[in-house]
Design a protein around this motif. Structure first.
Motif, mmCIF file in Angstrom:
data_model
loop_
_atom_site.group_PDB
_atom_site.id
_atom_site.type_symbol
_atom_site.label_atom_id
_atom_site.label_comp_id
_atom_site.label_asym_id
_atom_site.label_seq_id
_atom_site.Cartn_x
_atom_site.Cartn_y
_atom_site.Cartn_z
ATOM 1 N N LYS A 22 4.985 9.268 4.602
ATOM 2 C CA LYS A 22 4.835 8.559 3.338
ATOM 3 C C LYS A 22 3.722 7.532 3.427
ATOM 4 C CE LYS A 22 9.240 8.820 1.048
ATOM 5 N NZ LYS A 22 10.236 8.049 0.309
ATOM 6 N N MET A 23 3.060 7.333 2.303
ATOM 7 C CA MET A 23 1.999 6.329 2.194
ATOM 8 C C MET A 23 2.188 5.567 0.881
ATOM 9 S SD MET A 23 -1.293 8.532 3.406
ATOM 10 C CE MET A 23 -2.363 7.138 3.667
ATOM 11 N N ALA A 24 1.556 4.405 0.813
ATOM 12 C CA ALA A 24 1.621 3.605 -0.411
ATOM 13 C C ALA A 24 0.350 2.779 -0.535
ATOM 14 C CB ALA A 24 2.837 2.693 -0.390
ATOM 15 N N LEU A 25 0.083 2.360 -1.755
ATOM 16 C CA LEU A 25 -0.971 1.383 -2.020
ATOM 17 C C LEU A 25 -0.284 0.065 -2.349
ATOM 18 C CD1 LEU A 25 -3.507 3.199 -4.358
ATOM 19 C CD2 LEU A 25 -3.879 2.465 -2.021
ATOM 20 N N LYS A 26 -0.805 -1.007 -1.804
ATOM 21 C CA LYS A 26 -0.300 -2.345 -2.102
ATOM 22 C C LYS A 26 -1.470 -3.136 -2.661
ATOM 23 C CE LYS A 26 1.542 -6.359 0.335
ATOM 24 N NZ LYS A 26 1.939 -6.850 1.663
ATOM 25 N N VAL A 65 7.401 -1.952 -8.265
ATOM 26 C CA VAL A 65 7.221 -0.633 -7.668
ATOM 27 C C VAL A 65 6.713 0.263 -8.795
ATOM 28 C CG1 VAL A 65 8.334 1.319 -6.536
ATOM 29 C CG2 VAL A 65 9.044 -1.019 -5.977
ATOM 30 N N ALA A 66 5.465 0.686 -8.673
ATOM 31 C CA ALA A 66 4.806 1.430 -9.748
ATOM 32 C C ALA A 66 5.219 2.899 -9.732
ATOM 33 C CB ALA A 66 3.301 1.317 -9.613
ATOM 34 N N ASP A 67 5.481 3.420 -10.910
ATOM 35 C CA ASP A 67 5.691 4.862 -11.091
ATOM 36 C C ASP A 67 4.387 5.517 -11.525
ATOM 37 O OD1 ASP A 67 8.468 4.757 -10.546
ATOM 38 O OD2 ASP A 67 8.846 4.089 -12.601
ATOM 39 N N ILE A 120 3.408 -2.209 -5.561
ATOM 40 C CA ILE A 120 3.507 -1.191 -4.517
ATOM 41 C C ILE A 120 3.550 0.161 -5.239
ATOM 42 C CG2 ILE A 120 4.835 -0.270 -2.578
ATOM 43 C CD1 ILE A 120 3.999 -3.074 -1.982
ATOM 44 N N TYR A 121 2.662 1.065 -4.850
ATOM 45 C CA TYR A 121 2.592 2.390 -5.473
ATOM 46 C C TYR A 121 2.694 3.446 -4.374
ATOM 47 C CZ TYR A 121 0.773 6.268 -8.313
ATOM 48 O OH TYR A 121 0.608 7.462 -8.983
ATOM 49 N N PHE A 122 3.837 4.127 -4.308
ATOM 50 C CA PHE A 122 4.054 5.164 -3.306
ATOM 51 C C PHE A 122 3.398 6.460 -3.771
ATOM 52 C CE2 PHE A 122 7.453 2.143 -2.590
ATOM 53 C CZ PHE A 122 7.448 2.034 -1.208
ATOM 54 N N THR A 123 2.483 6.962 -2.957
ATOM 55 C CA THR A 123 1.784 8.199 -3.286
ATOM 56 C C THR A 123 1.223 8.824 -2.019
ATOM 57 O OG1 THR A 123 -0.083 9.182 -4.482
ATOM 58 C CG2 THR A 123 -0.321 6.896 -3.819
ATOM 59 N N GLN A 124 1.242 10.117 -1.963
ATOM 60 C CA GLN A 124 0.671 10.801 -0.799
ATOM 61 C C GLN A 124 -0.854 10.762 -0.815
ATOM 62 O OE1 GLN A 124 2.285 14.728 -1.162
ATOM 63 N NE2 GLN A 124 0.848 15.355 -2.739
ATOM 64 N N ASP A 135 -9.243 -5.665 -3.180
ATOM 65 C CA ASP A 135 -9.113 -4.225 -2.944
ATOM 66 C C ASP A 135 -7.699 -3.885 -2.471
ATOM 67 O OD1 ASP A 135 -11.807 -4.282 -3.488
ATOM 68 O OD2 ASP A 135 -12.446 -3.635 -1.498
ATOM 69 N N ALA A 136 -7.237 -2.697 -2.839
ATOM 70 C CA ALA A 136 -5.902 -2.243 -2.438
ATOM 71 C C ALA A 136 -5.834 -2.022 -0.936
ATOM 72 C CB ALA A 136 -5.551 -0.952 -3.169
ATOM 73 N N GLU A 137 -4.643 -2.206 -0.405
ATOM 74 C CA GLU A 137 -4.371 -1.972 1.011
ATOM 75 C C GLU A 137 -3.550 -0.689 1.118
ATOM 76 O OE1 GLU A 137 -1.654 -4.141 4.455
ATOM 77 O OE2 GLU A 137 -2.154 -5.228 2.627
ATOM 78 N N VAL A 138 -3.926 0.185 2.032
ATOM 79 C CA VAL A 138 -3.178 1.425 2.252
ATOM 80 C C VAL A 138 -2.098 1.148 3.296
ATOM 81 C CG1 VAL A 138 -3.296 3.821 3.031
ATOM 82 C CG2 VAL A 138 -5.174 2.858 1.698
#
Length: 113
Positions: free
Chosen positions: A25-29, A97-99, A53-57, A14-17
């Motif tokens: 700022k927040m991201a999923l790892k 780093v995911a877009d 790593i996916y940076f997203t609010q 599972d992804a980590e927040v």
């Protein structure tokens, strides 16, 4: 110059927040397992485990869909970071780093609720 990565794989866990100090700022790892295209002498395909790593609010909301076993597509770029470990040895870490991430498995209605 170009730095583009496109991957399709299954989530290993599972992804980590991630949240950052003094920032909203927040991201999923998360890590995906990507099967190699060639087979070894035994006829087996290898697998690479790639950290994303996916940076997203919306990291906290998305995290319930980025779960172990699901297939995702990722478009992004490679990022290589260095740090000095506790033994004073310089280490390198490579991430994508995911877009954009795309969910490739069907999402059941009950998963959305």
């Amino acid at each position: 110059m170009m730095n583009n990565v496109s991957l399709v794989g299954r989530l290993v866990k599972d992804a980590e927040v991630l949240s950052f100090k003094n920032s909203d700022k927040m991201a999923l790892k998360f890590t995906i397992a990507v099967e190699r295209t060639y087979r070894n002498a035994k006829g087996e395909k290898g697998v690479d485990f790639i950290q994303i790593i996916y940076f997203t609010q919306f990291a906290d909301k998305l995290s319930k869909y980025v779960i172990k076993g699901k297939r995702v597509g990722v478009i992004g770029r490679l990022a290589v970071n260095s740090y000095v470990d506790e033994n004073n040895i310089k280490r390198y870490q490579t991430n994508v780093v995911a877009d954009n991430i795309q969910f490739l498995d069907k999402i059941e209605r009950q998963e959305i609720v």
